[in-house]
Design a protein around this motif. Sequence first.
Motif, PDB file in Angstrom:
ATOM      1  N   LEU A  15      47.487  47.452  34.872  1.00 25.30           N
ATOM      2  CA  LEU A  15      46.274  47.837  35.591  1.00 25.30           C
ATOM      3  C   LEU A  15      45.026  47.834  34.719  1.00 25.30           C
ATOM      4  O   LEU A  15      43.922  47.695  35.236  1.00 25.30           O
ATOM      5  N   THR A  16      45.186  47.980  33.417  1.00 29.31           N
ATOM      6  CA  THR A  16      44.015  48.016  32.536  1.00 29.31           C
ATOM      7  C   THR A  16      43.842  46.680  31.814  1.00 29.31           C
ATOM      8  O   THR A  16      42.974  45.891  32.159  1.00 29.31           O
ATOM      9  N   PRO A  21      38.397  42.132  32.503  1.00 31.76           N
ATOM     10  CA  PRO A  21      37.409  42.936  33.222  1.00 31.76           C
ATOM     11  C   PRO A  21      37.579  42.778  34.722  1.00 31.76           C
ATOM     12  O   PRO A  21      38.042  41.753  35.202  1.00 31.76           O
ATOM     13  N   PHE A  22      37.241  43.800  35.446  1.00 37.09           N
ATOM     14  CA  PHE A  22      37.535  43.868  36.877  1.00 37.09           C
ATOM     15  C   PHE A  22      36.533  43.135  37.755  1.00 37.09           C
ATOM     16  O   PHE A  22      36.874  42.704  38.849  1.00 37.09           O
ATOM     17  N   PRO A  26      39.285  39.763  38.458  1.00 31.64           N
ATOM     18  CA  PRO A  26      40.102  39.987  37.260  1.00 31.64           C
ATOM     19  C   PRO A  26      40.176  38.723  36.397  1.00 31.64           C
ATOM     20  O   PRO A  26      40.290  37.615  36.908  1.00 31.64           O
ATOM     21  N   HIS A  27      40.086  38.922  35.109  1.00 31.96           N
ATOM     22  CA  HIS A  27      40.020  37.824  34.152  1.00 31.96           C
ATOM     23  C   HIS A  27      41.250  36.922  34.247  1.00 31.96           C
ATOM     24  O   HIS A  27      41.129  35.700  34.210  1.00 31.96           O
ATOM     25  N   ILE A  28      42.413  37.529  34.386  1.00 36.71           N
ATOM     26  CA  ILE A  28      43.642  36.735  34.444  1.00 36.71           C
ATOM     27  C   ILE A  28      43.661  35.869  35.698  1.00 36.71           C
ATOM     28  O   ILE A  28      44.163  34.752  35.679  1.00 36.71           O
ATOM     29  N   LEU A  52      47.120  37.111  26.309  1.00 35.29           N
ATOM     30  CA  LEU A  52      46.743  38.504  26.139  1.00 35.29           C
ATOM     31  C   LEU A  52      46.751  39.257  27.472  1.00 35.29           C
ATOM     32  O   LEU A  52      47.336  40.337  27.580  1.00 35.29           O
ATOM     33  N   HIS A  53      46.109  38.704  28.478  1.00 34.98           N
ATOM     34  CA  HIS A  53      46.011  39.393  29.762  1.00 34.98           C
ATOM     35  C   HIS A  53      47.272  39.229  30.615  1.00 34.98           C
ATOM     36  O   HIS A  53      47.491  39.993  31.546  1.00 34.98           O
TER      37      HIS A  53
END
Length: 74
Positions: A15-16, A21-22, A26-28, A52-53
Amino acid sequence: MEFINNWKLVILLCLTLGLAPFFPEPHIWGKILWIAGGANGMAFMDWFDVVLHGSPFILLLRLISLRVIGLLKK
């Protein structure tokens, strides 16, 4: 090894770190769309961002699969 089997920690990471960033999205999610579109122009840093994400979600899938096949209790 105990921390990667901790459901609360892995969900918190998803979730974080997984979604940050939201805003605006979402970045992913943006990276997945970019890869699905052919990954044209992706540099090393972009692939690093995917790893990473995406790693918290890999840990979550690992926990779910271990739970389904019965190797992980509770």
